[in-house]
Design a protein around this motif. Structure first.
Motif, PDB file in Angstrom:
ATOM      1  N   SER A  67     -20.751  41.242 -31.371  1.00  0.00           N
ATOM      2  CA  SER A  67     -21.720  41.641 -32.392  1.00  0.00           C
ATOM      3  C   SER A  67     -23.146  41.342 -31.956  1.00  0.00           C
ATOM      4  N   HIS A  71     -26.368  43.980 -31.098  1.00  0.00           N
ATOM      5  CA  HIS A  71     -27.602  43.951 -31.894  1.00  0.00           C
ATOM      6  C   HIS A  71     -28.687  43.115 -31.215  1.00  0.00           C
ATOM      7  N   ALA A  73     -31.174  43.917 -29.538  1.00  0.00           N
ATOM      8  CA  ALA A  73     -32.541  44.430 -29.688  1.00  0.00           C
ATOM      9  C   ALA A  73     -33.229  43.850 -30.913  1.00  0.00           C
ATOM     10  N   SER A  74     -32.437  43.325 -31.863  1.00  0.00           N
ATOM     11  CA  SER A  74     -33.033  42.749 -33.071  1.00  0.00           C
ATOM     12  C   SER A  74     -33.499  41.314 -32.856  1.00  0.00           C
ATOM     13  N   PHE A  75     -33.180  40.731 -31.705  1.00  0.00           N
ATOM     14  CA  PHE A  75     -33.638  39.371 -31.410  1.00  0.00           C
ATOM     15  C   PHE A  75     -35.112  39.422 -31.021  1.00  0.00           C
ATOM     16  N   ARG A  76     -35.942  38.865 -31.875  1.00  0.00           N
ATOM     17  CA  ARG A  76     -37.392  38.931 -31.682  1.00  0.00           C
ATOM     18  C   ARG A  76     -38.001  37.604 -31.266  1.00  0.00           C
ATOM     19  N   LYS A  78     -37.977  34.839 -33.067  1.00  0.00           N
ATOM     20  CA  LYS A  78     -38.474  34.051 -34.193  1.00  0.00           C
ATOM     21  C   LYS A  78     -37.702  32.743 -34.342  1.00  0.00           C
ATOM     22  N   TRP A  84     -30.051  31.751 -33.091  1.00  0.00           N
ATOM     23  CA  TRP A  84     -29.713  33.123 -33.456  1.00  0.00           C
ATOM     24  C   TRP A  84     -28.223  33.381 -33.265  1.00  0.00           C
TER      25      TRP A  84
END
Length: 231
Positions: A67, A71, A73-76, A78, A84
């Protein structure tokens, strides 16, 4: 900084985390491997702390990685990559736990094999003493059992803070609670674990500091030699 902002310290990703994520997004196999070998132990322990079952925890970590990588690309950045990933594992583990609430208690069917240990004792060398190894294994099993018997709300904090060694702030961010709540739950978890160990560890401690097997034979031989007895 306001008082409200001090309640929860934000732990952002290190530059290495962002670089690893970038490389993984580019399908760099070494990056995937580095991410997993770096975080496997923490993620397994967290999952194991929720579901109390070794094979189930391993499966949860695998599913969480799939999973997470889907995803990525959604790890920014923050939060740290460890946080995360840990949140994804916890969500997966808690979801499974909710789905199996009607099943028999997982603690009764959990695999207690030594291959998947929550707490790692130092490994001895090739001259390790079997008696000491057995005593360590017994203590380890008592700690694992005491941890498994904690209520869910305390067990996740205990595993993250004590067994995995996360800081108060890291644990708070991981679980989405205030540091003060972490401290309160941790205090109660420790008290429960201590009480259970106090009740059970006495018989095990009778075998503490073993002096038998190879150690006993080595000393006996040395003394006999010094006394002039034939070997």
């Amino acid at each position: 900084m306001s008082h409200a902002r001090q309640d929860l310290v934000e732990i952002v990703a290190a530059p290495d985390d962002l670089e690893l994520a970038r490389r993984a997004l580019a399908r760099d196999g070494d990056a995937f491997r580095t991410i997993m070998t770096t975080h496997n132990q923490r993620l397994y322990r967290l999952a194991r702390g929720v579901v109390r079952n070794n094979s189930e925890a391993e499966d949860i970590v695998q599913e969480a990685y799939v999973s997470a990588f889907a995803h990525l690309a959604s790890f920014r950045g923050k939060s740290s990559l460890a946080t995360w990933l840990s949140r994804i594992v916890l969500n997966e583990a808690l979801g499974r736990l909710r789905r199996t609430r009607r099943a028999p208690d997982l603690a009764q069917s959990g695999d207690l094999s030594a291959e998947a240990q929550i707490i790692q004792f130092p490994r001895n060398t090739a001259t390790s003493d079997p008696e000491r190894t057995m005593a360590q294994r017994q203590i380890l099993q008592l700690v694992e059992r005491a941890t498994d018997n904690l209520p869910d709300v305390y067990r996740t904090v205990f595993v993250a803070r004590v067994i995995e060694g996360l800081s108060i702030d890291e644990t708070a961010q991981l679980l989405g609670i205030r540091p003060e709540t972490v401290k309160t739950r941790l205090h109660r978890a420790r008290a429960r674990v201590r009480k259970q160990l106090d009740e059970q560890i006495g018989p095990v401690l009778m075998d503490a500091f073993p002096f038998a097997g190879q150690r006993c034979e080595r000393l006996t031989t040395a003394v006999m030699k010094r006394l002039g007895f034939p070997q």
